[in-house]
Design a protein around this motif. Structure first.
Motif, PDB file in Angstrom:
ATOM      1  N   ASP A 112       0.828  -1.203   0.000  1.00  0.00           N
ATOM      2  CA  ASP A 112       0.000   0.000   0.000  1.00  0.00           C
ATOM      3  C   ASP A 112       0.870   1.264   0.000  1.00  0.00           C
ATOM      4  OD1 ASP A 112      -1.909  -1.915   0.347  1.00  0.00           O
ATOM      5  OD2 ASP A 112      -2.772  -1.070   2.178  1.00  0.00           O
ATOM      6  N   GLY A 113       0.506   2.216  -0.834  1.00  0.00           N
ATOM      7  CA  GLY A 113       1.143   3.519  -0.833  1.00  0.00           C
ATOM      8  C   GLY A 113       2.604   3.534  -1.228  1.00  0.00           C
ATOM      9  N   ARG A 114       3.061   2.551  -1.960  1.00  0.00           N
ATOM     10  CA  ARG A 114       4.493   2.492  -2.314  1.00  0.00           C
ATOM     11  C   ARG A 114       4.887   3.596  -3.290  1.00  0.00           C
ATOM     12  NH1 ARG A 114       7.851  -2.710  -4.774  1.00  0.00           N
ATOM     13  NH2 ARG A 114       9.707  -1.543  -5.390  1.00  0.00           N
ATOM     14  N   PHE A 115       3.951   4.031  -4.151  1.00  0.00           N
ATOM     15  CA  PHE A 115       4.283   4.983  -5.212  1.00  0.00           C
ATOM     16  C   PHE A 115       3.549   6.307  -5.012  1.00  0.00           C
ATOM     17  CE2 PHE A 115       4.779   0.716  -6.907  1.00  0.00           C
ATOM     18  CZ  PHE A 115       6.067   0.765  -7.415  1.00  0.00           C
ATOM     19  N   ASP A 116       4.161   7.360  -5.526  1.00  0.00           N
ATOM     20  CA  ASP A 116       3.487   8.655  -5.550  1.00  0.00           C
ATOM     21  C   ASP A 116       2.456   8.706  -6.671  1.00  0.00           C
ATOM     22  OD1 ASP A 116       5.048   9.984  -3.448  1.00  0.00           O
ATOM     23  OD2 ASP A 116       6.716   9.777  -4.848  1.00  0.00           O
ATOM     24  N   THR A 117       2.805   8.128  -7.832  1.00  0.00           N
ATOM     25  CA  THR A 117       1.909   8.139  -8.989  1.00  0.00           C
ATOM     26  C   THR A 117       1.940   6.785  -9.691  1.00  0.00           C
ATOM     27  OG1 THR A 117       2.341  10.500  -9.360  1.00  0.00           O
ATOM     28  CG2 THR A 117       1.344   9.273 -11.176  1.00  0.00           C
ATOM     29  N   HIS A 159      -9.729  -6.500 -18.402  1.00  0.00           N
ATOM     30  CA  HIS A 159     -11.011  -7.156 -18.151  1.00  0.00           C
ATOM     31  C   HIS A 159     -11.706  -6.599 -16.909  1.00  0.00           C
ATOM     32  CE1 HIS A 159      -9.486 -10.118 -21.061  1.00  0.00           C
ATOM     33  NE2 HIS A 159     -10.746 -10.493 -21.198  1.00  0.00           N
ATOM     34  N   ASN A 160     -10.982  -6.513 -15.793  1.00  0.00           N
ATOM     35  CA  ASN A 160     -11.587  -6.072 -14.536  1.00  0.00           C
ATOM     36  C   ASN A 160     -11.209  -4.618 -14.283  1.00  0.00           C
ATOM     37  OD1 ASN A 160     -12.528  -5.713 -11.900  1.00  0.00           O
ATOM     38  ND2 ASN A 160     -12.147  -7.857 -11.371  1.00  0.00           N
ATOM     39  N   THR A 161     -11.973  -3.710 -14.883  1.00  0.00           N
ATOM     40  CA  THR A 161     -11.661  -2.283 -14.830  1.00  0.00           C
ATOM     41  C   THR A 161     -11.692  -1.741 -13.404  1.00  0.00           C
ATOM     42  OG1 THR A 161     -12.688  -2.070 -17.006  1.00  0.00           O
ATOM     43  CG2 THR A 161     -12.294  -0.043 -15.791  1.00  0.00           C
ATOM     44  N   GLU A 162     -12.721  -2.089 -12.650  1.00  0.00           N
ATOM     45  CA  GLU A 162     -12.842  -1.577 -11.289  1.00  0.00           C
ATOM     46  C   GLU A 162     -11.676  -2.028 -10.428  1.00  0.00           C
ATOM     47  OE1 GLU A 162     -16.901  -1.555  -9.529  1.00  0.00           O
ATOM     48  OE2 GLU A 162     -17.455  -2.567 -11.382  1.00  0.00           O
ATOM     49  N   ARG A 163     -11.290  -3.276 -10.565  1.00  0.00           N
ATOM     50  CA  ARG A 163     -10.200  -3.806  -9.741  1.00  0.00           C
ATOM     51  C   ARG A 163      -8.894  -3.074 -10.014  1.00  0.00           C
ATOM     52  NH1 ARG A 163      -7.120  -9.627 -10.144  1.00  0.00           N
ATOM     53  NH2 ARG A 163      -6.076  -9.536  -8.129  1.00  0.00           N
ATOM     54  N   ILE A 164      -8.561  -2.855 -11.272  1.00  0.00           N
ATOM     55  CA  ILE A 164      -7.277  -2.221 -11.576  1.00  0.00           C
ATOM     56  C   ILE A 164      -7.256  -0.773 -11.080  1.00  0.00           C
ATOM     57  CG2 ILE A 164      -7.800  -1.413 -13.917  1.00  0.00           C
ATOM     58  CD1 ILE A 164      -4.480  -2.947 -12.683  1.00  0.00           C
ATOM     59  N   LEU A 165      -8.387  -0.077 -11.184  1.00  0.00           N
ATOM     60  CA  LEU A 165      -8.429   1.298 -10.688  1.00  0.00           C
ATOM     61  C   LEU A 165      -8.279   1.349  -9.164  1.00  0.00           C
ATOM     62  CD1 LEU A 165     -11.266   2.779 -12.929  1.00  0.00           C
ATOM     63  CD2 LEU A 165      -8.831   3.366 -13.022  1.00  0.00           C
ATOM     64  N   LEU A 166      -8.925   0.428  -8.459  1.00  0.00           N
ATOM     65  CA  LEU A 166      -8.793   0.377  -7.006  1.00  0.00           C
ATOM     66  C   LEU A 166      -7.380  -0.012  -6.589  1.00  0.00           C
ATOM     67  CD1 LEU A 166     -12.194  -1.243  -5.986  1.00  0.00           C
ATOM     68  CD2 LEU A 166     -11.440   1.109  -5.534  1.00  0.00           C
ATOM     69  N   ALA A 168      -5.179   2.971  -6.891  1.00  0.00           N
ATOM     70  CA  ALA A 168      -5.390   3.867  -5.757  1.00  0.00           C
ATOM     71  C   ALA A 168      -4.782   3.303  -4.476  1.00  0.00           C
ATOM     72  CB  ALA A 168      -6.881   4.125  -5.567  1.00  0.00           C
ATOM     73  N   ARG A 169      -4.694   1.975  -4.390  1.00  0.00           N
ATOM     74  CA  ARG A 169      -4.109   1.360  -3.189  1.00  0.00           C
ATOM     75  C   ARG A 169      -2.593   1.543  -3.151  1.00  0.00           C
ATOM     76  NH1 ARG A 169      -1.419  -3.164  -2.015  1.00  0.00           N
ATOM     77  NH2 ARG A 169      -1.697  -4.068  -4.104  1.00  0.00           N
ATOM     78  N   VAL A 170      -1.919   1.273  -4.260  1.00  0.00           N
ATOM     79  CA  VAL A 170      -0.453   1.286  -4.236  1.00  0.00           C
ATOM     80  C   VAL A 170       0.126   2.670  -4.527  1.00  0.00           C
ATOM     81  CG1 VAL A 170      -0.390  -1.133  -4.926  1.00  0.00           C
ATOM     82  CG2 VAL A 170      -0.119   0.638  -6.678  1.00  0.00           C
ATOM     83  N   PRO A 224     -10.201   9.647  -1.791  1.00  0.00           N
ATOM     84  CA  PRO A 224     -10.543  10.714  -0.841  1.00  0.00           C
ATOM     85  C   PRO A 224      -9.491  10.941   0.227  1.00  0.00           C
ATOM     86  CG  PRO A 224     -12.464   9.373  -1.311  1.00  0.00           C
ATOM     87  CD  PRO A 224     -11.312   8.694  -1.984  1.00  0.00           C
ATOM     88  N   ALA A 225      -8.811   9.878   0.632  1.00  0.00           N
ATOM     89  CA  ALA A 225      -7.790  10.004   1.681  1.00  0.00           C
ATOM     90  C   ALA A 225      -6.387  10.060   1.107  1.00  0.00           C
ATOM     91  CB  ALA A 225      -7.905   8.840   2.666  1.00  0.00           C
ATOM     92  N   GLY A 226      -6.297  10.151  -0.257  1.00  0.00           N
ATOM     93  CA  GLY A 226      -4.981  10.164  -0.873  1.00  0.00           C
ATOM     94  C   GLY A 226      -4.447   8.772  -1.126  1.00  0.00           C
ATOM     95  N   ARG A 227      -5.191   7.758  -0.658  1.00  0.00           N
ATOM     96  CA  ARG A 227      -4.766   6.381  -0.874  1.00  0.00           C
ATOM     97  C   ARG A 227      -5.998   5.497  -0.846  1.00  0.00           C
ATOM     98  NH1 ARG A 227      -0.364   4.222   3.192  1.00  0.00           N
ATOM     99  NH2 ARG A 227       0.648   6.049   2.296  1.00  0.00           N
ATOM    100  N   GLY A 228      -6.117   4.602  -1.792  1.00  0.00           N
ATOM    101  CA  GLY A 228      -7.314   3.761  -1.893  1.00  0.00           C
ATOM    102  C   GLY A 228      -7.279   2.590  -0.935  1.00  0.00           C
TER     103      GLY A 228
END
Length: 207
Positions: free
Chosen positions: A81-86, A97-104, A107-109, A199-203
């Motif tokens: 979690d949060g390893r990268f700035d961008t 295939h799994n659009t929602e998963r990749i976006l989340l 936001a997590r990493v 919202p918190a800067g990290r998913g």
């Protein structure tokens, strides 16, 4: 846009302009490593790429780009979690295939994410459909039967999904071919680029 970005493709130059010097950057589907090499050399970024293509991995290696060969569909479990700035996903979202998963997972990493994708709302696409054919354009050059693009969307479609996932859109850039535009982007743009944060800067971790 950074002072060294003139040699980049216009959408990649816009992406580079959204990334602060010295950032930790993960590029998903990084292709031949052009963006990452620029960020390393011109903006002193700490870079990692993920790419599935053998040829592109070789091209990244020739540029000295640190790349991991992996299918994005397998997720980003190797990154904490949060390893990268961008985290960047350039012109690949529509082929996942799994659009929602990749976006989340982005936001997590990462504290911020940047995605770009072809705009299916471009006026020529509607005209093609009215004529009885699926669109074939410079941004989407494939026939319906051999296209890797499985999740096409408009600007409003993406913005609705971002809202559903709790991703805050920070900026948007739209392009018509090689030119950045602002007037009637939903109809006139062929490519959209979005910068977002949770919202918190990290998913939260995707299920």
């Amino acid at each position: 846009m950074t002072r060294h970005a003139a040699s980049l493709r216009p959408d990649l130059a816009r992406i580079a302009g959204w990334i602060a010097d010295g950032s930790r950057v993960l590029d998903l589907g990084c292709g031949d490593g052009t963006l990452l090499a620029h960020l390393r050399d011109a903006q002193q970024a700490s870079i990692v790429g993920v790419e599935i293509s053998d040829q592109h991995v070789i091209e990244c290696a020739r540029k000295g780009v640190n790349v991991i060969q992996q299918n994005l569909e397998d997720g980003l479990a190797l990154f904490e979690d949060g390893r990268f700035d961008t985290v960047v996903l350039s012109q690949t979202l529509q082929a996942v295939h799994n659009t929602e998963r990749i976006l989340l997972e982005m936001a997590r990493v990462g504290r911020e994410g940047i995605v770009s994708f072809p705009n299916f709302g471009h006026w020529t696409h509607g005209l093609s459909i009215l004529r009885g054919h699926m669109p074939v354009t410079g941004q989407m050059p494939y026939q319906w039967y051999n296209t890797p693009n499985i999740h096409l969307c408009t600007l409003k479609d993406f913005e609705a999904l971002a809202a559903k996932l709790g991703l805050r859109i920070l900026a948007r850039a739209t392009f018509a071919d090689a030119h950045e535009i602002s007037w009637l982007p939903g109809w006139r743009s062929t490519l959209a680029v979005y910068r977002f944060a949770s919202p918190a800067g990290r998913g939260t971790k995707a299920a």
